[in-house]
Design a protein around this motif. Structure first.
Motif, PDB file in Angstrom:
ATOM      1  N   ALA A  19       0.826  -1.203   0.000  1.00 51.22           N
ATOM      2  CA  ALA A  19       0.000   0.000   0.000  1.00 51.22           C
ATOM      3  C   ALA A  19       0.861   1.255   0.000  1.00 51.22           C
ATOM      4  O   ALA A  19       0.586   2.204  -0.746  1.00 51.22           O
ATOM      5  CB  ALA A  19      -0.930  -0.010   1.212  1.00 51.22           C
ATOM      6  N   ALA A  20       1.914   1.272   0.801  1.00 54.21           N
ATOM      7  CA  ALA A  20       2.795   2.438   0.849  1.00 54.21           C
ATOM      8  C   ALA A  20       3.534   2.619  -0.472  1.00 54.21           C
ATOM      9  O   ALA A  20       3.645   3.737  -0.994  1.00 54.21           O
ATOM     10  CB  ALA A  20       3.777   2.292   2.004  1.00 54.21           C
ATOM     11  N   ALA A  31      -3.483   7.113 -10.339  1.00 55.78           N
ATOM     12  CA  ALA A  31      -4.111   5.973  -9.660  1.00 55.78           C
ATOM     13  C   ALA A  31      -4.369   4.794 -10.586  1.00 55.78           C
ATOM     14  O   ALA A  31      -4.067   3.651 -10.258  1.00 55.78           O
ATOM     15  CB  ALA A  31      -5.404   6.420  -8.990  1.00 55.78           C
ATOM     16  N   TRP A  32      -4.960   5.055 -11.750  1.00 51.88           N
ATOM     17  CA  TRP A  32      -5.339   3.930 -12.610  1.00 51.88           C
ATOM     18  C   TRP A  32      -4.124   3.298 -13.276  1.00 51.88           C
ATOM     19  O   TRP A  32      -4.063   2.076 -13.426  1.00 51.88           O
ATOM     20  CB  TRP A  32      -6.395   4.347 -13.620  1.00 51.88           C
ATOM     21  CG  TRP A  32      -7.700   4.578 -12.928  1.00 51.88           C
ATOM     22  CD1 TRP A  32      -8.355   5.755 -12.774  1.00 51.88           C
ATOM     23  CD2 TRP A  32      -8.479   3.602 -12.230  1.00 51.88           C
ATOM     24  NE1 TRP A  32      -9.495   5.575 -12.034  1.00 51.88           N
ATOM     25  CE2 TRP A  32      -9.603   4.252 -11.689  1.00 51.88           C
ATOM     26  CE3 TRP A  32      -8.347   2.229 -11.999  1.00 51.88           C
ATOM     27  CZ2 TRP A  32     -10.573   3.592 -10.946  1.00 51.88           C
ATOM     28  CZ3 TRP A  32      -9.319   1.576 -11.263  1.00 51.88           C
ATOM     29  CH2 TRP A  32     -10.417   2.259 -10.749  1.00 51.88           C
ATOM     30  N   ALA A  33      -3.145   4.103 -13.678  1.00 53.23           N
ATOM     31  CA  ALA A  33      -1.934   3.527 -14.273  1.00 53.23           C
ATOM     32  C   ALA A  33      -1.192   2.681 -13.240  1.00 53.23           C
ATOM     33  O   ALA A  33      -0.666   1.609 -13.559  1.00 53.23           O
ATOM     34  CB  ALA A  33      -1.025   4.630 -14.819  1.00 53.23           C
ATOM     35  N   THR A  34      -1.159   3.152 -12.006  1.00 49.79           N
ATOM     36  CA  THR A  34      -0.527   2.375 -10.942  1.00 49.79           C
ATOM     37  C   THR A  34      -1.263   1.058 -10.736  1.00 49.79           C
ATOM     38  O   THR A  34      -0.641  -0.006 -10.607  1.00 49.79           O
ATOM     39  CB  THR A  34      -0.503   3.180  -9.627  1.00 49.79           C
ATOM     40  OG1 THR A  34       0.285   4.353  -9.829  1.00 49.79           O
ATOM     41  CG2 THR A  34       0.073   2.364  -8.485  1.00 49.79           C
ATOM     42  N   THR A  35      -2.578   1.105 -10.709  1.00 46.01           N
ATOM     43  CA  THR A  35      -3.373  -0.110 -10.521  1.00 46.01           C
ATOM     44  C   THR A  35      -3.103  -1.103 -11.643  1.00 46.01           C
ATOM     45  O   THR A  35      -2.904  -2.304 -11.394  1.00 46.01           O
ATOM     46  CB  THR A  35      -4.872   0.243 -10.442  1.00 46.01           C
ATOM     47  OG1 THR A  35      -5.074   1.168  -9.371  1.00 46.01           O
ATOM     48  CG2 THR A  35      -5.721  -0.988 -10.210  1.00 46.01           C
ATOM     49  N   VAL A  36      -3.062  -0.631 -12.873  1.00 44.93           N
ATOM     50  CA  VAL A  36      -2.778  -1.511 -14.013  1.00 44.93           C
ATOM     51  C   VAL A  36      -1.383  -2.126 -13.872  1.00 44.93           C
ATOM     52  O   VAL A  36      -1.206  -3.336 -14.046  1.00 44.93           O
ATOM     53  CB  VAL A  36      -2.909  -0.750 -15.353  1.00 44.93           C
ATOM     54  CG1 VAL A  36      -2.334  -1.551 -16.505  1.00 44.93           C
ATOM     55  CG2 VAL A  36      -4.368  -0.402 -15.610  1.00 44.93           C
ATOM     56  N   GLY A  76     -10.416  -2.918  -6.926  1.00 48.32           N
ATOM     57  CA  GLY A  76     -10.960  -1.986  -5.937  1.00 48.32           C
ATOM     58  C   GLY A  76     -10.084  -1.889  -4.705  1.00 48.32           C
ATOM     59  O   GLY A  76      -9.873  -0.794  -4.162  1.00 48.32           O
ATOM     60  N   VAL A  77      -9.547  -3.016  -4.263  1.00 47.46           N
ATOM     61  CA  VAL A  77      -8.665  -3.020  -3.091  1.00 47.46           C
ATOM     62  C   VAL A  77      -7.436  -2.153  -3.353  1.00 47.46           C
ATOM     63  O   VAL A  77      -7.106  -1.259  -2.565  1.00 47.46           O
ATOM     64  CB  VAL A  77      -8.230  -4.460  -2.715  1.00 47.46           C
ATOM     65  CG1 VAL A  77      -7.094  -4.443  -1.711  1.00 47.46           C
ATOM     66  CG2 VAL A  77      -9.408  -5.250  -2.183  1.00 47.46           C
ATOM     67  N   VAL A  78      -6.752  -2.423  -4.456  1.00 43.60           N
ATOM     68  CA  VAL A  78      -5.529  -1.669  -4.758  1.00 43.60           C
ATOM     69  C   VAL A  78      -5.829  -0.172  -4.868  1.00 43.60           C
ATOM     70  O   VAL A  78      -5.148   0.663  -4.269  1.00 43.60           O
ATOM     71  CB  VAL A  78      -4.848  -2.205  -6.031  1.00 43.60           C
ATOM     72  CG1 VAL A  78      -3.744  -1.275  -6.499  1.00 43.60           C
ATOM     73  CG2 VAL A  78      -4.288  -3.599  -5.789  1.00 43.60           C
ATOM     74  N   PHE A  79      -6.862   0.168  -5.616  1.00 43.65           N
ATOM     75  CA  PHE A  79      -7.200   1.578  -5.819  1.00 43.65           C
ATOM     76  C   PHE A  79      -7.583   2.254  -4.501  1.00 43.65           C
ATOM     77  O   PHE A  79      -7.062   3.317  -4.156  1.00 43.65           O
ATOM     78  CB  PHE A  79      -8.336   1.713  -6.838  1.00 43.65           C
ATOM     79  CG  PHE A  79      -8.699   3.138  -7.116  1.00 43.65           C
ATOM     80  CD1 PHE A  79      -7.980   3.867  -8.044  1.00 43.65           C
ATOM     81  CD2 PHE A  79      -9.750   3.748  -6.450  1.00 43.65           C
ATOM     82  CE1 PHE A  79      -8.296   5.196  -8.299  1.00 43.65           C
ATOM     83  CE2 PHE A  79     -10.072   5.062  -6.693  1.00 43.65           C
ATOM     84  CZ  PHE A  79      -9.345   5.800  -7.621  1.00 43.65           C
ATOM     85  N   CYS A  80      -8.492   1.635  -3.746  1.00 45.86           N
ATOM     86  CA  CYS A  80      -8.988   2.261  -2.516  1.00 45.86           C
ATOM     87  C   CYS A  80      -7.924   2.346  -1.424  1.00 45.86           C
ATOM     88  O   CYS A  80      -7.856   3.350  -0.703  1.00 45.86           O
ATOM     89  CB  CYS A  80     -10.230   1.529  -2.006  1.00 45.86           C
ATOM     90  SG  CYS A  80     -11.665   1.760  -3.066  1.00 45.86           S
ATOM     91  N   VAL A  81      -7.109   1.320  -1.299  1.00 45.17           N
ATOM     92  CA  VAL A  81      -6.035   1.369  -0.296  1.00 45.17           C
ATOM     93  C   VAL A  81      -5.062   2.485  -0.650  1.00 45.17           C
ATOM     94  O   VAL A  81      -4.641   3.262   0.212  1.00 45.17           O
ATOM     95  CB  VAL A  81      -5.322   0.011  -0.173  1.00 45.17           C
ATOM     96  CG1 VAL A  81      -4.047   0.130   0.652  1.00 45.17           C
ATOM     97  CG2 VAL A  81      -6.235  -1.032   0.448  1.00 45.17           C
ATOM     98  N   MET A  82      -4.713   2.583  -1.914  1.00 48.38           N
ATOM     99  CA  MET A  82      -3.785   3.614  -2.364  1.00 48.38           C
ATOM    100  C   MET A  82      -4.334   5.013  -2.045  1.00 48.38           C
ATOM    101  O   MET A  82      -3.633   5.864  -1.503  1.00 48.38           O
ATOM    102  CB  MET A  82      -3.576   3.437  -3.870  1.00 48.38           C
ATOM    103  CG  MET A  82      -2.448   4.182  -4.460  1.00 48.38           C
ATOM    104  SD  MET A  82      -2.098   3.669  -6.158  1.00 48.38           S
ATOM    105  CE  MET A  82      -3.670   3.229  -6.850  1.00 48.38           C
TER     106      MET A  82
END
Length: 156
Positions: A19-20, A31-36, A76-82
């Motif tokens: 998460a950090a 956010a979305w590029a990081t999630t991908v 959703g987890v990755v995006f929301c935690v970030m």
């Protein structure tokens, strides 16, 4: 049981560190590029052990489509935690996430959702949850007080 506790502790460490790291990567990529990117690296990281140790992907036909939603939940987890770490900071964010996880996991246990064994609610579980919630409130209040002290020291 010991292996389960060890795996849970390792998962907790991985989630906090991931998460950090993701929150920092988000600053550069969005956010979305990081999630991908996280999921592409995760796919490669999953394929390597699959190829080395084997697995039964043919069984995918027998899996209910509802369980495929796990992948979307992961997004959703990755995006929301970030985002929560960016907005709340790592410790408060993880505290709220843990409380939420416990509440939802309790719901899964109580209703026997997704084929899990159905359990009954015990008074100790309610008390434990209340203590955890109180702990998060105390933690946040203590954190706010410490930050206020630091601000006063810097201003002086």
């Amino acid at each position: 049981m010991v292996i389960g506790i060890i795996c849970s502790a390792i998962a907790g460490a991985f989630i906090s560190v991931q998460a950090a790291v993701n929150a920092k990567m988000n600053v550069h990529l969005g956010a979305w590029a990081t999630t991908v990117l996280v999921f592409i690296v995760g796919l490669v990281g999953s394929l390597v052990p699959l190829l080395l140790f084997g697995g039964d992907l043919a069984g995918i036909r027998d899996v209910s489509p509802i369980y495929a939603l796990g992948g979307l939940l992961g997004v959703g987890v990755v995006f929301c935690v970030m985002r929560s770490i960016q907005l709340l900071g790592p410790t408060l964010s993880v505290s709220v996430i843990l409380v939420s996880q416990l509440i939802w996991a309790l719901g899964v246990d109580l209703f026997g959702a997704f084929g899990m064994p159905q359990l009954t609610l015990a008074p100790g579980q309610v008390i434990g949850l209340m203590i955890l919630l109180l702990g998060v409130v105390i933690f946040k209040q203590s954190q706010a007080t410490a930050l206020a002290r630091e601000s006063m020291k810097e201003a002086a």
